[in-house]
Design a protein around this motif. Structure first.
Motif, short mmCIF file in Angstrom:
data_model
loop_
_atom_site.label_atom_id
_atom_site.label_comp_id
_atom_site.label_asym_id
_atom_site.label_seq_id
_atom_site.Cartn_x
_atom_site.Cartn_y
_atom_site.Cartn_z
N ARG A 385 0.69 -1.27 -0.04
CA ARG A 385 -0.04 -0.07 -0.12
C ARG A 385 0.73 1.37 0.11
O ARG A 385 0.53 2.30 -0.47
CB ARG A 385 -0.89 0.06 1.16
CG ARG A 385 -2.07 -0.95 1.13
CD ARG A 385 -3.37 -0.79 0.19
NE ARG A 385 -4.09 -1.68 0.35
CZ ARG A 385 -3.95 -2.89 -0.74
NH1 ARG A 385 -3.37 -2.91 -1.68
NH2 ARG A 385 -5.10 -3.47 -0.43
N THR A 386 2.16 1.13 0.69
CA THR A 386 3.00 2.32 0.68
C THR A 386 3.37 2.64 -0.75
O THR A 386 3.34 4.04 -1.21
CB THR A 386 4.19 1.94 1.39
OG1 THR A 386 3.86 1.48 2.69
CG2 THR A 386 5.16 3.15 1.56
N GLN A 387 3.60 1.63 -1.50
CA GLN A 387 3.97 2.02 -2.96
C GLN A 387 2.76 2.80 -3.74
O GLN A 387 2.89 3.58 -4.61
CB GLN A 387 4.24 0.80 -3.75
CG GLN A 387 5.48 0.13 -3.33
CD GLN A 387 6.17 -0.69 -4.10
OE1 GLN A 387 6.03 -0.63 -5.54
NE2 GLN A 387 6.74 -1.90 -3.69
N GLN A 388 1.44 2.01 -3.40
CA GLN A 388 0.44 2.52 -4.19
C GLN A 388 -0.04 3.85 -3.70
O GLN A 388 -0.39 4.84 -4.48
CB GLN A 388 -0.89 1.81 -3.69
CG GLN A 388 -0.61 0.24 -4.60
CD GLN A 388 -1.61 -0.76 -3.94
OE1 GLN A 388 -2.02 -0.66 -2.73
NE2 GLN A 388 -1.66 -1.78 -4.74
N ILE A 389 0.12 4.30 -2.44
CA ILE A 389 0.11 5.64 -2.03
C ILE A 389 1.12 6.83 -2.75
O ILE A 389 0.68 7.67 -3.01
CB ILE A 389 0.19 5.83 -0.43
CG1 ILE A 389 -1.05 5.24 0.16
CG2 ILE A 389 0.29 7.17 -0.07
CD1 ILE A 389 -0.97 5.16 1.66
N LEU A 390 2.44 6.43 -2.88
CA LEU A 390 3.34 7.03 -3.69
C LEU A 390 2.98 7.11 -5.02
O LEU A 390 2.79 8.34 -5.67
CB LEU A 390 4.92 6.39 -3.45
CG LEU A 390 5.39 6.43 -2.23
CD1 LEU A 390 6.83 5.70 -2.55
CD2 LEU A 390 5.75 7.92 -2.12
N ALA A 391 2.44 6.28 -5.60
CA ALA A 391 1.89 6.39 -7.06
C ALA A 391 0.84 6.85 -7.31
O ALA A 391 0.66 7.67 -8.44
CB ALA A 391 1.69 4.54 -7.75
N HIS A 392 -0.19 7.01 -6.39
CA HIS A 392 -1.50 7.49 -6.83
C HIS A 392 -1.83 8.73 -5.96
O HIS A 392 -2.90 9.52 -6.52
CB HIS A 392 -2.62 6.47 -6.54
CG HIS A 392 -2.36 5.34 -7.45
ND1 HIS A 392 -2.54 5.27 -9.07
CD2 HIS A 392 -1.93 3.92 -7.24
CE1 HIS A 392 -2.07 4.02 -9.36
NE2 HIS A 392 -1.74 3.25 -8.45
N GLU A 393 -1.21 9.08 -4.91
CA GLU A 393 -1.67 10.25 -4.19
C GLU A 393 -0.33 11.18 -3.96
O GLU A 393 -0.64 12.29 -3.92
CB GLU A 393 -2.10 9.58 -2.54
CG GLU A 393 -3.07 8.75 -2.70
CD GLU A 393 -3.63 8.24 -1.43
OE1 GLU A 393 -3.39 9.10 -0.17
OE2 GLU A 393 -4.29 7.16 -1.16
N SER A 394 0.83 10.71 -3.99
CA SER A 394 1.84 11.81 -3.57
C SER A 394 1.95 12.78 -4.59
O SER A 394 2.68 13.84 -4.45
CB SER A 394 3.02 11.16 -3.18
OG SER A 394 3.73 10.69 -4.47
N GLY A 395 1.71 12.35 -6.19
CA GLY A 395 1.92 13.43 -6.91
C GLY A 395 3.49 13.43 -7.81
O GLY A 395 3.55 13.93 -8.68
N VAL A 396 4.14 12.48 -7.07
CA VAL A 396 5.69 12.58 -7.50
C VAL A 396 5.81 11.74 -8.87
O VAL A 396 6.79 11.97 -9.74
CB VAL A 396 6.70 11.90 -6.53
CG1 VAL A 396 6.77 12.68 -5.26
CG2 VAL A 396 6.31 10.38 -5.96
N ALA A 397 4.61 11.16 -9.22
CA ALA A 397 4.96 10.18 -10.45
C ALA A 397 4.37 11.29 -11.74
O ALA A 397 4.19 10.55 -12.88
CB ALA A 397 4.23 9.01 -10.55
N ASN A 398 4.07 12.43 -11.44
CA ASN A 398 3.18 13.27 -12.44
C ASN A 398 4.30 13.93 -13.37
O ASN A 398 3.83 14.33 -14.57
CB ASN A 398 2.58 14.19 -11.83
CG ASN A 398 1.24 13.62 -11.06
OD1 ASN A 398 0.82 12.53 -11.43
ND2 ASN A 398 0.58 14.35 -10.50
N THR A 399 5.43 13.95 -13.12
CA THR A 399 6.55 14.50 -13.81
C THR A 399 7.88 13.84 -13.79
O THR A 399 8.19 12.99 -12.84
CB THR A 399 6.59 16.12 -13.19
OG1 THR A 399 7.52 16.75 -14.53
CG2 THR A 399 7.51 16.13 -12.00
N VAL A 400 8.52 14.25 -14.87
CA VAL A 400 9.95 13.39 -15.07
C VAL A 400 10.81 13.64 -14.25
O VAL A 400 11.16 15.07 -14.19
CB VAL A 400 10.31 13.16 -16.55
CG1 VAL A 400 11.68 12.48 -16.73
CG2 VAL A 400 9.26 12.40 -17.39
N ASP A 401 11.61 13.23 -13.36
CA ASP A 401 12.81 13.58 -12.64
C ASP A 401 12.51 14.89 -11.82
O ASP A 401 13.23 15.95 -12.17
CB ASP A 401 14.06 13.90 -13.40
CG ASP A 401 15.31 14.13 -12.93
OD1 ASP A 401 15.60 13.58 -11.53
OD2 ASP A 401 16.32 14.40 -13.48
#
Lengths: 558, 135
Positions: A385-401
């Motif tokens: 679930r920790t990974q899923q929160i990072l992927a879907h809630e934290s916003g860090v996956a929205n842009t490159v580097d």
């Protein structure tokens, strides 16, 4: 010219700031410590500015998906596809672990990762005397093709990618997987996955070796050669810094030793007569994610840059895909505390964030109960679930580097890169990776770093929350995970039945042919596959190799 | 002439197949730095090998390290074999990844102390110092 002018202005401004604003601030409030250091003991300066970053940005960074891949190997990174959420799992017998796999898939994991028990890692069957007490305790026992079949029953092996943490007996376990798939009518050409198969770091850090280095390297190259022809989508190695770090190395040592090993595998592949472009695409990497966010990030970025340069310029790879360093990440098991174990969820979150900001291709997050045991179901689910929160809630996956261009991060990336090259020089001076292993070089470097870290904790130069500060006196309740006696009995019974019912003659002949192949220069993979088809067990196949290759005695040091 | 005090002698051992040697090595070094004579067996030692080495090296104490979960089988076996060889006075302690429930069982089996993750080195050093004096 303009660049130099800008630099001068920056220097002057910085100087003015130091003499006025900063000086006053320090007089009013001195800093908390004399020296600030990273998790690896690397000094960190007060402030980083563009002056700390040398060289041209396009040479250092490039664009994502382009040389030198500092910013990531794909142009769109996680906007295109999220990293693979791959939870390392295994305990007890094949049935137990098969249930855990299905549980994790049901909760959204996207790739499988098999942890094997100690006897399997050392090439022993469950019922051998060396295996006493070790059945299924820190991974699943796989002694035969029958176990492999049960382990993956009901799982779509044609669709899922499977990673297997197996090293010395990697070719045997891989053969079992291939024969299992063959039996289910799944063509090898479509199989995706990874065998760890990184023997060099075994001698350096993880210590699950069986044979001497040269014989082991030959087996590794056999899998490269076989894989490139018959299982083209399979990563035949995962060159691993993870265990080097866990054994005590610093981030720079992890980076340097892993890439030095990587280059050693490339040399062996080329020496076998393969073209670098024919096997380099199937080399993958595996790094640790420790607590120090920026240091970890810098490590991944430096790794990509070094690998791209070495593959293109030193080894002459023509295919740009061969320049890309693809890696899996696991959060740092060694950072987990037995004290106040719930806090491990927080540590793991920070570490997983580093991996994602660092552009990992797949990720395992540790469970909070792992300072006690192999994770129970609930702890494993929280980790996923920790990974899923990072992927879907934290916003860090929205842009490159997202952190690219940070002065601190770029300066740290350059520093780690430079330190890695200093280590490459030292390793060359020692005669290369294998001679350095024989001299105990890596082992001593790692032991020294481990001891220094522990001393820092002892002397409270380093605070570990719940361990040497913020301590509470409370009993920790962890729901225990036990390997059942019934699983052990079922496994032993299955092995006995296999030995009783197989075609004895076919079995004997297959092992004889394997013996001869090991003694010759032939690629061993086809002979291992035939032995597996003839129902030879892992222990029997490894015994043949032990006879031919002999044992390895490691240099004793601490 | 004042006799030179005998150094405390400790065997640090890795029983079974477990390859995690970071902790064992750190402890070995801390004991050495504290002035003890430390013998490190290296990896993959059967209980018989450990007991043989302990007797040969005339140690006061043995530190067993295991992170693979095989401690319940291997640690008590070392104590049993020591007694069988008439060397039951050698103090045996354990460390590593040991679930809390197992600690009382190990103590009943003759393991004098169990040091889990996060144990200060100082605590381990003073334990061995005491164990050495009692020998």
């Amino acid at each position: 010219m303009r660049h130099e002018d800008e630099r001068k202005v920056l220097e002057e401004e910085l100087k003015r700031w130091q003499e006025t604003t900063l000086r006053e601030a320090l007089e009013a409030l001195p800093e908390r410590r004399k020296e600030f250091i990273t998790t690896s003991g690397r000094p960190v300066r007060r402030l980083y500015t563009p002056l700390d970053v040398a060289g041209k940005a396009d040479e250092r960074l490039g664009n994502p998906g382009g040389f030198p891949f500092t910013r990531g190997i794909h142009p769109t990174m996680y906007r295109g596809r999220l990293w693979t959420m791959r939870m390392f799992a295994g305990f007890g017998g094949a049935e137990d672990t098969n249930r855990r796999f299905k549980y994790l898939i049901a909760h959204g994991e996207t790739g499988l990762s098999v942890a094997f028990d100690m006897p399997t890692l050392y090439g022993y069957d469950t019922d051998e005397p060396e295996a006493k007490g070790e059945f299924g305790t820190c991974g699943v026992a796989v002694s035969s093709l029958d176990d492999m079949r049960i382990l993956f029953s009901g799982i779509d092996v044609g669709g899922v990618s499977t990673s297997m943490t197996i090293n010395s007996p990697a070719s045997v376990i891989w053969a079992m997987y291939l024969v299992m798939a063959e039996g289910r009518g799944v063509p090898w050409a479509g199989l995706r996955g990874t065998i760890q198969n990184d023997i060099l770091k075994e001698y350096q850090a993880q210590k699950e070796w069986i044979y001497p280095p040269e014989a082991s390297m030959r087996l590794v190259v056999d899998t490269f050669e076989f894989g490139s022809k018959h299982v083209p989508e399979w990563n035949t190695i995962s060159i691993s810094g993870y265990h080097i770090r866990e054994a005590g190395a610093t981030a720079a040592q992890e980076l340097a030793f892993t890439l030095a090993n990587g280059m050693e595998y490339v040399r062996w592949g080329v020496d076998r007569g393969m073209k670098v472009d024919d096997f380099a695409l199937r080399l993958s990497f595996f790094f640790n994610a420790h607590n120090d966010l920026f240091e970890e990030l810098a490590k991944y970025r430096a790794a990509r840059r070094i690998w791209a340069r070495e593959m293109r310029d030193t080894f002459g790879a023509k295919d740009p895909r061969a320049w890309r360093l693809r890696f899996h990440t696991q959060t740092a098991g060694v950072s987990l505390t037995a004290q106040q174990p719930e806090m491990n969820i927080v540590r793991t979150t920070i570490q997983a964030l580093a991996a994602v900001l660092g552009g990992t291709q797949s990720l395992h997050t540790n469970a909070f109960d792992e300072a006690y045991q192999v994770p129970n179901e609930r702890a494993a689910r929280i980790a996923l679930r920790t990974q899923q929160i990072l992927a879907h809630e934290s916003g860090v996956a929205n842009t490159v580097d997202p952190l690219g261009g940070s002065h601190f991060l770029e300066a740290l990336t350059d520093e780690l890169e430079a330190e890695a090259y200093r280590y490459f020089d030292r390793i060359s001076e020692l005669g290369g990776v294998i001679p350095a292993i024989r001299k105990g070089f890596f082992q001593q470097e790692i032991a020294n770093s481990a001891y220094r870290y522990q001393r820092e904790v002892e002397d409270k130069e380093r605070i570990v929350v719940g361990v040497n500060d913020f301590v509470v006196d409370e009993q920790t309740e962890i729901e225990p995970l036990r390997v059942s006696e019934a699983s052990f009995k079922a496994q032993v019974e299955r092995l006995r039945k296999l030995r009783r019912t197989r075609d004895a003659k076919k079995h004997e002949q297959a092992l004889e042919r394997l013996f001869k192949a090991c003694e010759s220069d032939e690629n061993t993979m086809p002979f291992i596959l035939d032995a597996v088809r003839a129902k030879a067990t892992l222990g029997e196949i490894c015994d043949v190799m032990r006879q031919v290759f002999g044992p390895w005695e490691e240099p004793l040091l601490y | 002439m004042v006799p030179i005090p005998r150094k405390i002698r400790v065997l640090i051992a890795k029983p079974g197949l477990d390859g995690h040697d970071r902790g064992a090595k750190v402890v070995a070094r801390a004991l050495r730095d504290a002035g003890m004579e430390v013998i490190y067996t290296g990896l993959r030692q059967m209980p018989e090998d450990i007991v043989e080495a302990a007797i040969q090296e005339d140690v006061d104490a043995i530190g067993l390290s295991s992170l693979s979960g095989a401690h319940m089988t291997l640690f008590p076996e070392v104590v049993r074999l020591l007694k069988k060889r008439g060397s039951g006075e050698i103090v045996v302690v354990g460390g590593g990844i040991i679930p809390a429930d197992d600690i009382p069982k190990l103590k009943r089996a003759g393991i004098k102390a169990v040091f889990g993750p996060g144990t200060p080195l100082g605590e381990i050093v003073s334990f061995f110092k005491k164990a050495g004096k009692g020998a």
